[in-house]
Scaffold this motif. Structure first.
Motif, PDB file in Angstrom:
ATOM      1  N   ASP A  19     -28.798  -7.542   2.758  1.00 61.17           N
ATOM      2  CA  ASP A  19     -29.424  -6.915   1.604  1.00 61.17           C
ATOM      3  C   ASP A  19     -28.765  -5.582   1.298  1.00 61.17           C
ATOM      4  O   ASP A  19     -29.333  -4.715   0.693  1.00 61.17           O
ATOM      5  CB  ASP A  19     -30.929  -6.756   1.805  1.00 61.17           C
ATOM      6  N   LYS A  20     -27.534  -5.435   1.764  1.00 65.17           N
ATOM      7  CA  LYS A  20     -26.783  -4.224   1.463  1.00 65.17           C
ATOM      8  C   LYS A  20     -25.319  -4.598   1.221  1.00 65.17           C
ATOM      9  O   LYS A  20     -24.873  -5.672   1.597  1.00 65.17           O
ATOM     10  CB  LYS A  20     -26.898  -3.215   2.602  1.00 65.17           C
ATOM     11  N   THR A  21     -24.609  -3.727   0.581  1.00 63.58           N
ATOM     12  CA  THR A  21     -23.189  -3.947   0.330  1.00 63.58           C
ATOM     13  C   THR A  21     -22.404  -3.138   1.348  1.00 63.58           C
ATOM     14  O   THR A  21     -22.676  -1.969   1.556  1.00 63.58           O
ATOM     15  CB  THR A  21     -22.823  -3.492  -1.100  1.00 63.58           C
ATOM     16  N   GLU A  22     -21.441  -3.784   1.989  1.00 61.41           N
ATOM     17  CA  GLU A  22     -20.658  -3.064   2.983  1.00 61.41           C
ATOM     18  C   GLU A  22     -19.216  -2.958   2.512  1.00 61.41           C
ATOM     19  O   GLU A  22     -18.706  -3.818   1.811  1.00 61.41           O
ATOM     20  CB  GLU A  22     -20.762  -3.730   4.351  1.00 61.41           C
ATOM     21  N   MET A  23     -18.588  -1.876   2.886  1.00 65.66           N
ATOM     22  CA  MET A  23     -17.191  -1.655   2.542  1.00 65.66           C
ATOM     23  C   MET A  23     -16.336  -2.166   3.695  1.00 65.66           C
ATOM     24  O   MET A  23     -16.637  -1.904   4.849  1.00 65.66           O
ATOM     25  CB  MET A  23     -16.925  -0.157   2.356  1.00 65.66           C
ATOM     26  N   LYS A  24     -15.295  -2.874   3.353  1.00 66.02           N
ATOM     27  CA  LYS A  24     -14.372  -3.354   4.364  1.00 66.02           C
ATOM     28  C   LYS A  24     -12.973  -2.972   3.929  1.00 66.02           C
ATOM     29  O   LYS A  24     -12.549  -3.310   2.832  1.00 66.02           O
ATOM     30  CB  LYS A  24     -14.492  -4.871   4.523  1.00 66.02           C
ATOM     31  N   SER A  25     -12.257  -2.277   4.793  1.00 61.80           N
ATOM     32  CA  SER A  25     -10.894  -1.868   4.476  1.00 61.80           C
ATOM     33  C   SER A  25      -9.944  -3.048   4.619  1.00 61.80           C
ATOM     34  O   SER A  25     -10.137  -3.916   5.465  1.00 61.80           O
ATOM     35  CB  SER A  25     -10.436  -0.757   5.424  1.00 61.80           C
ATOM     36  N   MET A  26      -8.913  -3.028   3.783  1.00 62.20           N
ATOM     37  CA  MET A  26      -7.861  -4.028   3.907  1.00 62.20           C
ATOM     38  C   MET A  26      -7.037  -3.689   5.141  1.00 62.20           C
ATOM     39  O   MET A  26      -6.781  -2.525   5.417  1.00 62.20           O
ATOM     40  CB  MET A  26      -6.956  -3.984   2.678  1.00 62.20           C
ATOM     41  N   PRO A  27      -6.603  -4.686   5.900  1.00 58.73           N
ATOM     42  CA  PRO A  27      -5.731  -4.402   7.039  1.00 58.73           C
ATOM     43  C   PRO A  27      -4.440  -3.725   6.562  1.00 58.73           C
ATOM     44  O   PRO A  27      -3.866  -4.119   5.543  1.00 58.73           O
ATOM     45  CB  PRO A  27      -5.442  -5.779   7.632  1.00 58.73           C
ATOM     46  N   ARG A  28      -4.034  -2.725   7.304  1.00 64.85           N
ATOM     47  CA  ARG A  28      -2.798  -1.998   6.985  1.00 64.85           C
ATOM     48  C   ARG A  28      -1.763  -2.355   8.034  1.00 64.85           C
ATOM     49  O   ARG A  28      -2.006  -2.213   9.236  1.00 64.85           O
ATOM     50  CB  ARG A  28      -3.064  -0.496   6.971  1.00 64.85           C
ATOM     51  N   VAL A  29      -0.608  -2.827   7.575  1.00 66.69           N
ATOM     52  CA  VAL A  29       0.448  -3.282   8.475  1.00 66.69           C
ATOM     53  C   VAL A  29       1.731  -2.517   8.170  1.00 66.69           C
ATOM     54  O   VAL A  29       2.189  -2.477   7.030  1.00 66.69           O
ATOM     55  CB  VAL A  29       0.702  -4.801   8.329  1.00 66.69           C
ATOM     56  N   LEU A  30       2.294  -1.911   9.211  1.00 67.43           N
ATOM     57  CA  LEU A  30       3.561  -1.185   9.089  1.00 67.43           C
ATOM     58  C   LEU A  30       4.677  -2.056   9.647  1.00 67.43           C
ATOM     59  O   LEU A  30       4.586  -2.545  10.775  1.00 67.43           O
ATOM     60  CB  LEU A  30       3.493   0.135   9.859  1.00 67.43           C
ATOM     61  N   LEU A  31       5.720  -2.249   8.858  1.00 72.41           N
ATOM     62  CA  LEU A  31       6.917  -2.951   9.307  1.00 72.41           C
ATOM     63  C   LEU A  31       7.987  -1.906   9.598  1.00 72.41           C
ATOM     64  O   LEU A  31       8.293  -1.075   8.736  1.00 72.41           O
ATOM     65  CB  LEU A  31       7.419  -3.915   8.221  1.00 72.41           C
ATOM     66  N   ILE A  32       8.515  -1.929  10.813  1.00 75.86           N
ATOM     67  CA  ILE A  32       9.588  -1.010  11.190  1.00 75.86           C
ATOM     68  C   ILE A  32      10.869  -1.811  11.338  1.00 75.86           C
ATOM     69  O   ILE A  32      10.921  -2.790  12.086  1.00 75.86           O
ATOM     70  CB  ILE A  32       9.275  -0.279  12.511  1.00 75.86           C
ATOM     71  N   GLY A  33      11.892  -1.392  10.612  1.00 80.18           N
ATOM     72  CA  GLY A  33      13.180  -2.069  10.677  1.00 80.18           C
ATOM     73  C   GLY A  33      14.310  -1.087  10.413  1.00 80.18           C
ATOM     74  O   GLY A  33      14.092   0.031   9.955  1.00 80.18           O
ATOM     75  N   VAL A  34      15.502  -1.516  10.715  1.00 77.85           N
ATOM     76  CA  VAL A  34      16.682  -0.708  10.440  1.00 77.85           C
ATOM     77  C   VAL A  34      16.947  -0.736   8.939  1.00 77.85           C
ATOM     78  O   VAL A  34      16.801  -1.784   8.295  1.00 77.85           O
ATOM     79  CB  VAL A  34      17.911  -1.244  11.211  1.00 77.85           C
ATOM     80  N   ARG A  35      17.307   0.401   8.384  1.00 81.00           N
ATOM     81  CA  ARG A  35      17.668   0.437   6.962  1.00 81.00           C
ATOM     82  C   ARG A  35      18.739  -0.620   6.719  1.00 81.00           C
ATOM     83  O   ARG A  35      19.705  -0.712   7.479  1.00 81.00           O
ATOM     84  CB  ARG A  35      18.231   1.801   6.587  1.00 81.00           C
ATOM     85  N   PRO A  36      18.582  -1.415   5.675  1.00 82.76           N
ATOM     86  CA  PRO A  36      19.546  -2.497   5.447  1.00 82.76           C
ATOM     87  C   PRO A  36      21.008  -2.037   5.465  1.00 82.76           C
ATOM     88  O   PRO A  36      21.858  -2.716   6.037  1.00 82.76           O
ATOM     89  CB  PRO A  36      19.146  -3.039   4.075  1.00 82.76           C
ATOM     90  N   GLU A  37      21.271  -0.879   4.880  1.00 79.58           N
ATOM     91  CA  GLU A  37      22.663  -0.408   4.844  1.00 79.58           C
ATOM     92  C   GLU A  37      23.175   0.054   6.204  1.00 79.58           C
ATOM     93  O   GLU A  37      24.375   0.226   6.401  1.00 79.58           O
ATOM     94  CB  GLU A  37      22.829   0.709   3.801  1.00 79.58           C
ATOM     95  N   ALA A  38      22.274   0.235   7.180  1.00 73.39           N
ATOM     96  CA  ALA A  38      22.671   0.691   8.517  1.00 73.39           C
ATOM     97  C   ALA A  38      22.764  -0.461   9.522  1.00 73.39           C
ATOM     98  O   ALA A  38      23.137  -0.240  10.673  1.00 73.39           O
ATOM     99  CB  ALA A  38      21.685   1.742   9.021  1.00 73.39           C
ATOM    100  N   VAL A  39      22.449  -1.682   9.103  1.00 78.19           N
ATOM    101  CA  VAL A  39      22.516  -2.833  10.011  1.00 78.19           C
ATOM    102  C   VAL A  39      23.975  -3.155  10.308  1.00 78.19           C
ATOM    103  O   VAL A  39      24.802  -3.272   9.404  1.00 78.19           O
ATOM    104  CB  VAL A  39      21.820  -4.071   9.391  1.00 78.19           C
ATOM    105  N   ASP A  40      24.297  -3.274  11.599  1.00 73.13           N
ATOM    106  CA  ASP A  40      25.659  -3.618  12.023  1.00 73.13           C
ATOM    107  C   ASP A  40      25.822  -5.131  11.954  1.00 73.13           C
ATOM    108  O   ASP A  40      25.494  -5.855  12.892  1.00 73.13           O
ATOM    109  CB  ASP A  40      25.913  -3.119  13.441  1.00 73.13           C
TER     110      ASP A  40
END
Length: 150
Positions: A19-40
């Motif tokens: 009987d109440k409205t609840e707030m739910k945050s969207m999952p936050r996902v961080l992708l860590i990768g090498v900058r494309p121009e720096a990939v060997d």
């Protein structure tokens, strides 16, 4: 300087509770990768024919996939010379899961880079699940393994 990208999406979802409205945050996902121009790309660990453009396209597809899953994606594109500072800057925000890309983890020459990233995450974002992909295409599946846990 880090290439931190925050992709704007709606931050909350309203859902009707008893009987109440609840707030739910969207999952936050961080992708860590090498900058494309720096990939060997000469590293034999990478598939023949891989180009910086294909790496960049894979990252864009990953971000789109995460959005389609209803997640708020972020990207930390590191440079080998500034990796700890790049990751630390990204970790000033709260993330529900952090995916470390295969381009960091798989090439043997990136062992120190991989160690720096993992240890920076552990120090600055304790308790945040860390996931590992085998290619940009399965980054969402890697994150889902940890986001979908009870």
């Amino acid at each position: 300087m880090t290439a931190m990208h925050h992709f704007p999406v709606q931050a909350t979802i309203l859902s009707a509770g008893n009987d109440k409205t609840e707030m739910k945050s969207m999952p936050r996902v961080l992708l860590i990768g090498v900058r494309p121009e720096a990939v060997d790309l000469s590293d034999p660990s990478f598939p023949i024919g891989l180009t910086n453009e294909k790496v960049a396209a894979g990252i864009r597809a990953t971000v789109a996939d995460m959005r389609e899953r209803g997640w708020e994606p972020g990207l930390c594109a590191v440079h080998p010379d500034s990796v700890e500072a790049d990751v630390a800057k990204s970790l000033t925000e709260k993330w529900d899961c952090i995916v470390v890309g295969a381009g960091i983890r798989i090439p043997a020459g990136n062992l120190l880079l991989f160690e720096k990233i993992v240890n920076t995450i552990i120090l600055l974002s304790p308790g945040t699940p860390i996931a590992f992909n085998t290619s940009p295409e399965n980054s969402g599946d890697a994150a889902a393994r940890w986001l979908d846990r009870p």
